[in-house]
Design an enzyme around this catalytic site. Structure first.
Site, PDB file in Angstrom:
ATOM      1  CB  SER A 170      -2.285   6.584 -50.626  1.00 18.85           C
ATOM      2  OG  SER A 170      -1.381   5.514 -50.661  1.00 18.85           O
ATOM      3  CG  ASP A 222      -6.437   0.614 -47.291  1.00 19.82           C
ATOM      4  OD1 ASP A 222      -5.411   0.069 -47.740  1.00 19.82           O
ATOM      5  OD2 ASP A 222      -6.641   1.845 -47.320  1.00 19.82           O
ATOM      6  CG  HIS A 279      -4.699   1.923 -50.482  1.00 22.09           C
ATOM      7  ND1 HIS A 279      -4.874   2.647 -49.313  1.00 22.09           N
ATOM      8  CD2 HIS A 279      -3.748   2.595 -51.192  1.00 22.09           C
ATOM      9  CE1 HIS A 279      -4.060   3.689 -49.325  1.00 22.09           C
ATOM     10  NE2 HIS A 279      -3.376   3.691 -50.454  1.00 22.09           N
TER      11      HIS A 279
END
Ligand SMILES: *[C@@H]1O[C@H](CO)[C@@H](O)[C@H](O)[C@H]1NC(C)=O
Length: 290
Positions: A170, A222, A279
Site C-alpha cells: 500500500s 484492488d 487490497h
C-alpha cells in the site's frame, strides 16, 4: 493445524524446490517468492517491529512465519508522522537467508488514506531525467531517505555479501518503489517487491523503474493500484504480477498472471469494478498485524 502453519509448510516446501537459485528472469515469479516477501511486508504492520530496535522480527497472529523461522534482528525501526502521512517500517538483518530487508508499512486506516489521496505530481529529476513523482509519496520517502541510506550503507559493510531487499504494502509499497529506485541510483543492488502499490509517478519514472526491475504485485480488482489515475499523468512500471484468485484463497502458480507492458490494462487496471476489499489480501491478510 491452523492456516499460518499450513502456509509455512507449503512455502518451505516450495522454497526447497526453488532453492538451487538461478537468477529469477524478470517478469517471472512464484508463490514461494511472493510469500516470503509478503511476510516481510506484513511484519512492518506489527507495532513491536517498529517501536524499538534490535529485537527479532516477530508477528503476533502468525502473519510472518517465514520471517520468524529465520534468525533476524532489526537494525533500525521508524514510525514518524509527517504531513505526508505516517512513515513507518524497519531495516532488518536475516542471518539465515543472508538478507538485509527494508520494509515499509502502509496506512492503518486504509479507507481514509484512499479518500485523502491527492493526485499531485512533482519534479523528480533527482531520480531520473524527465521524471515526476507523486509529491506526497516522494516527500514521505525524503523524510527517511538519509537515515535509511546510511543504515543500509553500514549494514552492507557489516554483512558483506548479503542481498538487499526492499518491500512494502500500500503506502509502504509506494515508499518501497521510490526508495528502492533511489537506493539503486546510489549504487545498491536490490530486489524490490511491492504489494498493492499505487502509481508513484509519470511515464518517464515508470519506464525508468521498468528498466531497473520491480516485482509489482497486484491482486484482482484492488483499487489502490488504480490510483492515482492515469488520466492525471500517472503510470505503472512493467511487469505486473497479477494474483487472480480471490480473497482468503491460497495462491498457487496458476493464480499469478505476468502482465507485460507499461500501463497495460490486461491485469488489475482492466477490472471493471475496483474495490478496497482486495487490497487487504496479498497472499495473506497482509495488513492484519497490530
Ligand atoms: C512495542 O509494542 C509492543 C506491542 O504493542 C509492546 O508490547 C511493547 O511494550 C512496545 N515496546 C516499546 C519499547 O514501546
Amino acid at each position: 493445524m491452523h492456516l499460518g502453519q499450513l502456509w509455512h509448510l507449503v512455502a518451505a516446501a516450495a522454497f526447497a524446490v526453488a532453492a538451487p537459485a538461478r537468477p529469477m528472469p524478470r517478469g517471472e515469479s512464484s508463490p514461494a517468492l511472493l510469500t516470503g516477501h509478503a511476510h516481510w511486508a506484513a511484519a512492518s504492520y506489527c507495532t513491536n517491529n517498529i517501536n524499538s530496535t534490535g529485537n527479532a522480527v516477530t508477528c503476533a497472529g502468525d502473519y510472518c512465519p517465514e520471517v520468524q523461522s529465520a534468525k533476524t534482528a532489526t537494525l533500525s525501526e521508524f514510525d514518524d508522522s509527517t504531513q505526508f502521512g505516517d512513515v513507518a517500517g524497519f531495516v532488518a538483518v536475516d542471518e539465515t537467508n543472508e538478507l538485509i530487508v527494508i520494509s515499509f508499512r502502509g496506512s492503518r486506516t486504509v479507507s481514509n488514506w484512499i479518500a485523502n489521496l491527492d493526485f499531485d505530481l512533482t519534479d523528480a529529476s533527482d531520480l531520473c531525467d524527465g521524471c515526476e513523482a507523486h509529491s506526497g509519496f516522494l516527500a514521505a520517502w525524503e523524510t527517511v531517505s538519509a537515515a535509511i541510506t546510511s543504515q543500509v550503507h553500514s549494514a552492507m559493510q557489516t554483512y558483506s555479501g548479503y542481498k538487499l531487499v526492499v518491500t512494502g504494502h500500500s503506502l509502504g509499497a509506494a515508499l518501497a518503489a521510490l526508495g528502492g529506485t533511489a537506493l539503486r541510483n546510489a549504487g545498491y543492488e536490490l530486489d524490490l517487491y511491492t504489494y498493492g502499490q499505487p502509481r508513484v509517478g509519470n511515464l518517464a519514472l515508470a519506464t525508468y523503474m521498468t528498466g531497473q526491475g520491480v516485482n509489482r504485485v497486484t491482486h484482482t480488482n484492488d483499487i489502490v493500484p488504480r490510483l492515482p489515475p492515469m488520466s492525471f499523468g500517472f503510470s505503472h512500471s512493467s511487469p505486473e504480477l497479477w494474483i487472480t484468485s480471490g480473497n482468503d484463497v491460497t495462491v498457487t502458480t496458476s493464480d499469478i498472471d505476468v502482465i507485460e507492458g507499461i500501463d497495460s490494462t490486461a491485469g488489475n487496471a482492466g477490472e471493471p469494478f475496483p474495490d478496497v476489499a482486495a487490497h487487504a489480501w496479498y497472499i495473506e491478510d497482509i495488513d492484519g498485524c497490530q
